[in-house]
Every structure is written in C-alpha cells, then in structure tokens.
Design a protein around this motif. Structure first.
Motif, short mmCIF file in Angstrom:
data_model
loop_
_atom_site.label_atom_id
_atom_site.label_comp_id
_atom_site.label_asym_id
_atom_site.label_seq_id
_atom_site.Cartn_x
_atom_site.Cartn_y
_atom_site.Cartn_z
N PRO A 1 44.15 40.06 37.42
CA PRO A 1 44.50 39.40 36.15
C PRO A 1 45.50 38.27 36.39
O PRO A 1 46.03 38.10 37.49
N GLN B 1 39.20 42.08 30.11
CA GLN B 1 40.48 41.68 30.66
C GLN B 1 41.47 42.83 30.67
O GLN B 1 41.53 43.62 29.72
N ALA B 2 42.21 42.91 31.76
CA ALA B 2 43.31 43.88 31.90
C ALA B 2 42.86 45.30 31.58
O ALA B 2 43.43 45.98 30.73
N ASP C 1 48.66 39.28 37.84
CA ASP C 1 48.48 40.01 39.09
C ASP C 1 49.00 41.46 39.01
O ASP C 1 49.42 42.03 40.01
N THR D 1 32.66 40.06 30.23
CA THR D 1 33.93 40.22 30.95
C THR D 1 34.89 41.07 30.12
O THR D 1 34.82 41.08 28.88
N ASP E 1 40.77 42.48 35.78
CA ASP E 1 39.78 41.80 34.96
C ASP E 1 38.42 42.14 35.56
O ASP E 1 38.24 42.07 36.78
#
Length: 260
Positions: free
Chosen positions: A84, A111-112, A87, A109, A93
């Motif tokens: 991500p 994220q996190a 980092d 996709t 991700d």
C-alpha cells in the motif's frame, strides 16, 4: 503459506481436489500463513482452485515469476499482492487480473486488506474463471461443429446461426479455444495422446480440444472446463492435467512454448 506434498490431496468440507505439489493454499489457512506480499521475484499467484459456499472454503494457487504471455494464458486469473501507499506490512493492496483478448486485464482491486484477503477476492476469481472457461468450452463446441459435422449440414445453416441466434448478432467464435492448439502445432502435444489427472483421462483431439472419454465422438471440452466439471470446484486445468507419457504438466509445456 502451506504447500501440498506430491501426491497429497487437499481436504475441504465438501470434496477433495488433487492439487499440484507447488500449489500454495491460502484458504483455509491460519492468518499467519496468509501472505501479504509475494515471495521475492514473484509477480502474482495464478489461481489453481477456488470454491465458495457460505464462506471461502478453498483458494489455492501457484506463484508466477513474471507476467506470462496473455495470449497463451487465456482464461488464467491471477492475484497480485502489492504494497500500500504507506507500506504498512500488516495489509496489502490486492489486484485480480485475468488473461483475456490477448492482454492482462484488471478485474478488481482492493486497498489495505489484511489476512482475510483470500475471502475478499475468492468470488471475483471464481466468477471470472468460470466465465472464461465457459467461453472456451463454447468455442470448442463450435470448432467441432464447423469441422466434419459442417460438411453434412445444408448450405447456409451455420451462417444463419444456431438456436435462433443470428451470426451477425454474436461475436465470431475463436478457431481454437485455448493454447492447446499451439502446443499441438509446436509438437509438444500430439493429437490422439492422453492427458491424466487425479485418476481421469482425456484424449487430445485436432484443433486443441479434449475428448472426455465418454461414449460420444463429439463430446468435446477444453483443458479447464473439463477439469472443473470433474473436480466439482472451479479449477485451472493447465496446472492439473499432465501428459501421460512423461507426467509433465501442461503448464510446463505452455511455459516451454512461451520461451522458445
């Protein structure tokens, strides 16, 4: 991460799916065993088997070191684990991509996402694997129909379309459903030879289709569609079927063709 020992079978609540020895099981798996980054030098995890009921009870794959030629890998679905923006090592991700129409296309996709990412991505992977396998299967049926059977049909019947659909209303099917035809052309697989997996046998036919061993001459299928119907789960047949004469996986033969 856990891998299957050669010859082992991964057991789930419903059925057993014989997976290749190099496969990585990410569901079911304890959180500590779920990767949040790919191993060094790896591009993505090609999904080999996925099954969902009320929850994800099976998700397994094989790591790929680099994006392979999409044209040879049509139907493959790959999970990519990316760092991500901040980092954070506790999350990733996640990108799901599929090989279709000669390129790698992003499906979705997230994220996190933490260690439950296999449960987040499983349905997207399953739907796209099923869809692409069905497309290849229909193309295989078409290729068979437009071969020896077509000669016996009245002129113009095929161009008028089947089952009430006009040819102009539907995209033209591919002449070959997947890369098996390319393996035949390259001499890596021969027409008439057998493929084996988990006690099942299939025969390679002209045009890159498989005969499933049933009583009908034209009961054709494809590498992944046939494996999926036999497994009772959504699977990637390229990592399951092996050339009977030397037990070499079709995935290895496909890689050999790509590196020629």
């Amino acid at each position: 991460m856990t891998s299957n020992a050669p010859g082992n079978t991964t057991r789930t609540n419903h059925a057993c799916v014989a997976l290749p020895a190099e496969s990585v099981l990410v569901a079911p798996a304890p959180p500590r065993a779920v990767p949040l980054r790919p191993p060094d030098g790896m591009w993505g995890l090609v999904v080999v088997a996925v099954r969902t009921t009320d929850t994800t009870d099976l998700l397994a794959g094989v790591w790929l070191p680099a994006p392979p030629p999409a044209a040879l890998h049509t139907g493959d679905v790959v999970v990519r684990l990316l760092a991500p923006a901040d980092d954070d090592l506790a999350v990733a991700d996640v990108e799901v991509v599929a090989a279709t129409q000669g390129g790698w296309t992003t499906v979705r996709t997230w994220q996190a996402v933490g260690t439950r990412w296999p449960h987040e991505v499983a349905m997207s992977a399953l739907v796209h694997m099923r869809y692409l396998a069905d497309v290849a299967f229909k193309d295989a049926q078409w290729a068979t129909l437009t071969g020896p059977i077509a000669a016996a049909l009245p002129p113009g019947l095929l161009t008028a379309g089947l089952a009430g659909e006009s040819a102009a209303a539907s995209p033209a099917p591919r002449a070959h459903p997947d890369a098996l035809a390319e393996l035949i052309e390259a001499g890596l697989v021969e027409v008439g030879e057998q493929l084996v997996w988990n006690g099942h046998t299939a025969t390679v036919r002209q045009g890159g289709v498989l005969h499933d061993g049933g009583p009908h001459e034209f009961a054709v299928s494809t590498v992944t569609a046939l494996a999926t119907s036999l497994a009772g789960s959504t699977v990637n047949g390229w990592h399951l079927w092996r050339r009977a004469r030397d037990d070499r996986p079709l995935s290895d033969l496909r890689t050999a063709l790509a590196t020629r």
